[in-house]
Design a protein around this motif. Structure first.
Motif, PDB file in Angstrom:
ATOM      1  N   ILE A  66     -21.303 -38.828  42.584  1.00  0.00           N
ATOM      2  CA  ILE A  66     -20.899 -39.577  43.778  1.00  0.00           C
ATOM      3  C   ILE A  66     -19.385 -39.798  43.711  1.00  0.00           C
ATOM      4  O   ILE A  66     -18.910 -40.547  42.843  1.00  0.00           O
ATOM      5  N   PRO A  67     -18.596 -39.152  44.584  1.00  0.00           N
ATOM      6  CA  PRO A  67     -17.164 -39.402  44.602  1.00  0.00           C
ATOM      7  C   PRO A  67     -16.864 -40.747  45.248  1.00  0.00           C
ATOM      8  O   PRO A  67     -17.530 -41.154  46.205  1.00  0.00           O
ATOM      9  N   PHE A 104     -30.290 -41.106  49.225  1.00  0.00           N
ATOM     10  CA  PHE A 104     -29.535 -39.976  49.752  1.00  0.00           C
ATOM     11  C   PHE A 104     -30.472 -38.938  50.357  1.00  0.00           C
ATOM     12  O   PHE A 104     -31.535 -38.646  49.814  1.00  0.00           O
ATOM     13  N   ASP A 105     -30.051 -38.374  51.470  1.00  0.00           N
ATOM     14  CA  ASP A 105     -30.811 -37.332  52.151  1.00  0.00           C
ATOM     15  C   ASP A 105     -30.022 -36.024  52.155  1.00  0.00           C
ATOM     16  O   ASP A 105     -28.791 -36.018  52.220  1.00  0.00           O
ATOM     17  N   TRP A 106     -30.750 -34.935  52.113  1.00  0.00           N
ATOM     18  CA  TRP A 106     -30.144 -33.606  52.075  1.00  0.00           C
ATOM     19  C   TRP A 106     -29.409 -33.290  53.363  1.00  0.00           C
ATOM     20  O   TRP A 106     -29.934 -33.529  54.452  1.00  0.00           O
ATOM     21  N   ARG A 107     -28.200 -32.746  53.237  1.00  0.00           N
ATOM     22  CA  ARG A 107     -27.403 -32.358  54.397  1.00  0.00           C
ATOM     23  C   ARG A 107     -27.037 -30.877  54.374  1.00  0.00           C
ATOM     24  O   ARG A 107     -26.964 -30.244  55.425  1.00  0.00           O
ATOM     25  N   ARG A 128     -21.533 -42.160  52.267  1.00  0.00           N
ATOM     26  CA  ARG A 128     -20.793 -41.277  51.356  1.00  0.00           C
ATOM     27  C   ARG A 128     -21.701 -40.144  50.898  1.00  0.00           C
ATOM     28  O   ARG A 128     -22.936 -40.235  50.961  1.00  0.00           O
ATOM     29  N   ASP A 129     -21.062 -39.081  50.429  1.00  0.00           N
ATOM     30  CA  ASP A 129     -21.800 -37.939  49.903  1.00  0.00           C
ATOM     31  C   ASP A 129     -22.220 -38.162  48.457  1.00  0.00           C
ATOM     32  O   ASP A 129     -21.579 -38.918  47.713  1.00  0.00           O
ATOM     33  N   GLY A 130     -23.281 -37.480  48.081  1.00  0.00           N
ATOM     34  CA  GLY A 130     -23.681 -37.353  46.691  1.00  0.00           C
ATOM     35  C   GLY A 130     -23.994 -35.886  46.453  1.00  0.00           C
ATOM     36  O   GLY A 130     -24.451 -35.185  47.374  1.00  0.00           O
TER      37      GLY A 130
END
Length: 458
Positions: free
Chosen positions: A455-456, A333-336, A390-392
């Motif tokens: 993580i949704p 995962f990368d920062w957004r 997906r987002d985390g």
């Protein structure tokens, strides 16, 4: 944290009896959970290898959870001393980062090609740390150093650790007139951009302060800005972001006191960095430096001056054991963006939050497509990350751990059928049938210094 898990034992046991990557959701049909191969490893390193070169000392390094170690350049250029440390690391499966040039100004005599040991001989060699906290005037020399480096060690990482954004501006340059945006952009242009292999950017961050008169502990006000500014720079450069972690007390001699960190303090620093997409951490320090203008006789790191393990060692060991359980997940995962949630019980605005909000360059949001709303009893930091699909969310109790404030959080994921939550590094799956995720709202209490990764699952 363990006490919080008692109530979820039944749901966890139920999850374990179902298929590894799918479950039946409340709306019927299977919930498809993402599956992440366990093929990535977070960088966990430390400055200052043990004073004693014994099996016991290096077994302790291994048992602490460190997988890399800085090898100090011997003050008397004793190659045998450095070689013995490197060979101990090889024996215990610890990758090495030998230090070549300690600090500014850069000196040709401390070039990597003058290092008295041929590191081609060692499979565990990760790369040289070319310079620590260079000034603006050193960047041309670092650029020239890399041109030689890529020929001699094309597969090795070119490590350099930088000064932090919120530090003294006069420290960035000998001319004392270079702002941080020029400092970091010039470094990226001259040093990072030409690198053809793995790019990394590391920064010094020691945010745990203490007032020696009152004994009051606090988080450095610029902590979030330091993380945000450096994360933007590393992301723009296509580099992995690392940062140092305060793992000893220091500065009582020179008017800049930093207190001894507890296990919760270590965890707080790690998860705060994770919220900005950090992918590696380096502890300052492992062994304890000699007393000096910066270190008193009572200061110590993970290993004290009697070569014994300290409370800091065991705190680092515990946190390392937790994050390495799910590093193969969060490393994807990368920062957004960043969310700052003001605590309902907080009497005043967090000064770090206030400073971060005043800078328009940061991607600050109140919600995302997946996370409709967030509430918390204490000030809470939420890092919005994404793996391409997906987002985390890294969620951190952003109060100084010494205040001993638990943080009751509620995260609303209206379209999610389930959530994966990493607590103490362990994976837990909650569906809308579980008390922790009723009506799509994740409710959980964070201990002081604690962070979780959520993580949704739609």
């Amino acid at each position: 944290m363990r006490k919080k898990l008692t109530a979820v034992c039944l749901s966890v046991l139920l999850a374990l009896t179902l298929a590894a990557c799918s479950e039946t959701g409340p709306a019927g049909g299977e919930i498809e959970y993402p599956v992440y191969a366990d093929d990535r490893e977070v960088l966990l390193s430390a400055y200052m290898n043990p004073w004693q070169c014994t099996d016991e000392q290096y077994q302790w390094v291994q048992e602490s959870g460190l997988n890399h170690l800085y090898i100090n350049r011997s003050s008397n250029e004793n190659a045998d001393t450095m070689r013995s440390a490197i060979e101990m690391c090889e024996k215990y499966g610890i990758k090495t980062i030998p230090m070549t040039c300690w600090g500014s100004p850069f000196e040709d005599s401390k070039s990597f090609d003058q290092y008295p040991i041929d590191m081609h001989e060692y499979p565990g060699f990760s790369g040289f740390n070319i310079m620590d906290e260079p000034k603006y005037e050193d960047f041309d020399a670092l650029a020239a150093e890399y041109q030689k480096y890529q020929v001699a060690y094309p597969d090795a990482v070119f490590y350099t650790n930088l000064l932090r954004p919120g530090g003294s501006k006069s420290n960035l340059s000998y001319a004392k007139n270079v702002p941080y945006d020029k400092y970091i952009s010039t470094f990226v242009e001259k040093v990072i951009a030409p690198i053809t292999g793995k790019k990394t950017m590391s920064v010094t961050l020691y945010p745990l302060l203490i007032d020696v008169v009152t004994g009051q502990k606090s988080v450095q006000v610029t902590h979030l800005n330091d993380l945000g500014t450096f994360a933007l720079a590393a992301q723009g450069a296509g580099a992995e972001m690392y940062h140092f972690v305060q793992s000893m007390s220091f500065g009582y001699n020179n008017g800049n006191p930093h207190h001894l960190p507890s296990e919760a303090d270590i965890r707080f620093q790690i998860y705060s960095g994770m919220a900005f997409g950090a992918k590696g951490w380096q502890y300052f320090t492992y062994a304890t430096p000699n007393a000096s203008y910066e270190f008193t006789a009572s200061d110590y790191g993970m290993i004290n001056r009697d070569n014994k393990r300290t409370s800091v060692y065991y705190g680092v060991q515990q946190v390392n054991s937790e994050i390495t359980k799910f590093d193969h997940v969060f490393l994807r995962f990368d920062w957004r963006a960043t969310m700052l949630v003001d605590g309902a019980k907080a009497e005043t605005e967090n000064p770090g939050f206030e400073l971060f909000r005043s800078n328009d360059s940061y991607p600050l949001v109140d919600s995302t497509e997946a996370l409709a709303a967030a509430q918390a009893s204490q000030d809470t930091l939420i890092g919005v990350l994404n793996d391409g699909e997906r987002d985390g969310y890294v969620v951190v109790n952003y109060t100084h751990p010494s205040y001993d404030l638990s943080d009751e959080i509620s995260l609303s994921f209206p379209d999610a059928r389930a959530v994966i939550v990493y607590i103490d590094g362990e994976e837990h799956r909650f569906t809308r049938d579980d008390e922790q995720f009723k009506r799509g709202v994740l409710t959980i209490t964070l201990d002081p210094g604690e962070g979780i990764f959520v993580i949704p699952v739609a």
